[in-house]
Motif scaffolding. Structure first.
Motif, PDB file in Angstrom:
ATOM      1  N   UNK A   1       0.852  -1.189   0.000  1.00  0.00           N
ATOM      2  CA  UNK A   1       0.000   0.000   0.000  1.00  0.00           C
ATOM      3  C   UNK A   1       0.887   1.237   0.000  1.00  0.00           C
ATOM      4  N   UNK A   2       0.529   2.209  -0.842  1.00  0.00           N
ATOM      5  CA  UNK A   2       1.296   3.448  -0.933  1.00  0.00           C
ATOM      6  C   UNK A   2       0.347   4.625  -0.815  1.00  0.00           C
ATOM      7  N   UNK A   3       0.741   5.585   0.024  1.00  0.00           N
ATOM      8  CA  UNK A   3      -0.060   6.773   0.277  1.00  0.00           C
ATOM      9  C   UNK A   3       0.748   8.003  -0.113  1.00  0.00           C
ATOM     10  N   UNK A   4       0.116   8.919  -0.835  1.00  0.00           N
ATOM     11  CA  UNK A   4       0.736  10.200  -1.182  1.00  0.00           C
ATOM     12  C   UNK A   4       0.124  11.312  -0.340  1.00  0.00           C
ATOM     13  N   UNK A   5       0.980  12.190   0.158  1.00  0.00           N
ATOM     14  CA  UNK A   5       0.546  13.366   0.913  1.00  0.00           C
ATOM     15  C   UNK A   5      -0.366  13.007   2.085  1.00  0.00           C
TER      16      UNK A   5
ATOM     17  N   UNK B   1      -2.838  11.247   2.254  1.00  0.00           N
ATOM     18  CA  UNK B   1      -4.277  11.237   1.987  1.00  0.00           C
ATOM     19  C   UNK B   1      -4.680  10.406   0.772  1.00  0.00           C
ATOM     20  N   UNK B   2      -3.828  10.328  -0.258  1.00  0.00           N
ATOM     21  CA  UNK B   2      -4.220   9.670  -1.511  1.00  0.00           C
ATOM     22  C   UNK B   2      -3.651   8.258  -1.547  1.00  0.00           C
ATOM     23  N   UNK B   3      -4.533   7.270  -1.475  1.00  0.00           N
ATOM     24  CA  UNK B   3      -4.108   5.869  -1.515  1.00  0.00           C
ATOM     25  C   UNK B   3      -3.975   5.445  -2.974  1.00  0.00           C
ATOM     26  N   UNK B   4      -2.740   5.200  -3.421  1.00  0.00           N
ATOM     27  CA  UNK B   4      -2.470   4.896  -4.828  1.00  0.00           C
ATOM     28  C   UNK B   4      -2.339   3.395  -5.069  1.00  0.00           C
TER      29      UNK B   4
ATOM     30  N   UNK C   1       2.781   2.394   3.339  1.00  0.00           N
ATOM     31  CA  UNK C   1       2.048   2.309   4.606  1.00  0.00           C
ATOM     32  C   UNK C   1       1.750   0.877   5.024  1.00  0.00           C
ATOM     33  N   UNK C   2       1.915  -0.068   4.100  1.00  0.00           N
ATOM     34  CA  UNK C   2       1.693  -1.471   4.444  1.00  0.00           C
ATOM     35  C   UNK C   2       2.345  -2.334   3.368  1.00  0.00           C
TER      36      UNK C   2
END
Length: 267
Positions: free
Chosen positions: A11-15, A17-20, A63-64
């Motif tokens: 799992x990757x999060x930008x800023x 808030x944005x789960x990509x 994030x995971x």
């Protein structure tokens, strides 16, 4: 074959808030070419940046999930440590150092090497793949054509002697004949050097033709994967990515985001 790269439930999060990426998993086997396909915004480049450690430079974070290379976790290593372990990413858009010469660009790729003799041998190897670079050795990289710049960044990657090379859209902005030449050389590098390739490419047909295995992404997830001979025969792949649909507006590649997927694509 054994896996040299394993990405598990990433799992990757930008800023913040944005789960990509939403639980993405994939593998790259030793000495193989793996295609990672998907429409714009699917998360392909983010996947490569997560592997190569570039996410923090763009306010992104894992994030995971985990990333293992040769059995060792590299999930949150810095880019220079990942390069030293044998992974090199060729960025989308070529990214040459325009104010440096071809020679200086290539030397930048060899910064992990200690032996001048080995660097000289590797340079000769690059010139065998891309003879035009030898003739342009003292030219500023910014004055090279788009195709020559693509040859330069691939050669720069080779100077780092990677076990895994990740290529992000190598055909972008190139004439069709030059694209075929670049892809033939990618095949030769894989065969001659034993370098595994993780290939992100919009030209799905060409990418699958040179690959052993393929993954298809949508909105941060893998929706389909398999050996390329199976994928090339798959009706959905033909319709959505190879332009072999019936041409109706509701099933054309142009409108793929609005097309109701079959249940197995959503599983």
């Amino acid at each position: 074959m054994s896996s040299i790269l394993e990405v598990n439930n990433l799992e990757v999060l930008y800023n913040n808030i944005i789960l990509v990426l939403k639980g993405l998993s994939l593998k790259v086997e030793k000495g193989s070419i793996v295609a990672l396909l998907g429409s714009n915004g699917a998360g392909k480049s983010t996947t490569l940046k997560a592997i190569s450690g570039f996410l923090p430079l763009e306010d992104g974070a894992i994030t995971d999930g985990t990333i293992y290379y040769k059995g060792e976790s590299i999930t949150r290593l810095t880019p220079h440590k990942i390069v030293k372990k044998g992974i090199f990413q060729v960025m989308e858009g070529r990214r040459v150092f325009e104010d440096l010469t071809v020679e200086e660009n290539l030397i930048c790729g060899a910064y992990t090497q200690k032996s001048r003799a080995q660097i000289a041998l590797d340079l000769d190897k690059c010139f065998k793949y891309f003879p035009i670079l030898k003739r342009s050795y003292k030219r500023l990289a910014g004055y090279l054509s788009g195709g020559e710049q693509q040859m330069l960044v691939i050669s720069r990657a080779l100077l780092a002697t990677p076990t895994l090379m990740m290529l992000d859209e190598p055909s972008m902005g190139l004439a069709p004949m030059l694209v075929e030449e670049i892809f033939e050389i990618i095949k030769k590098i894989n065969k001659n050097e034993g370098t595994a390739i993780l290939l992100v490419e919009q030209n799905a047909q060409l990418a699958l033709e040179i690959s052993n295995y393929g993954y298809i992404m949508e909105t941060g997830r893998i929706v389909l994967d398999g050996p390329v001979d199976i994928l090339l025969k798959d009706r959905d792949v033909q319709e959505f990515y190879l332009g072999m649909g019936d041409g109706n507006d509701n099933t054309s590649y142009r409108n793929v985001k609005h097309y109701k997927r079959r249940k197995r694509w959503l599983s």
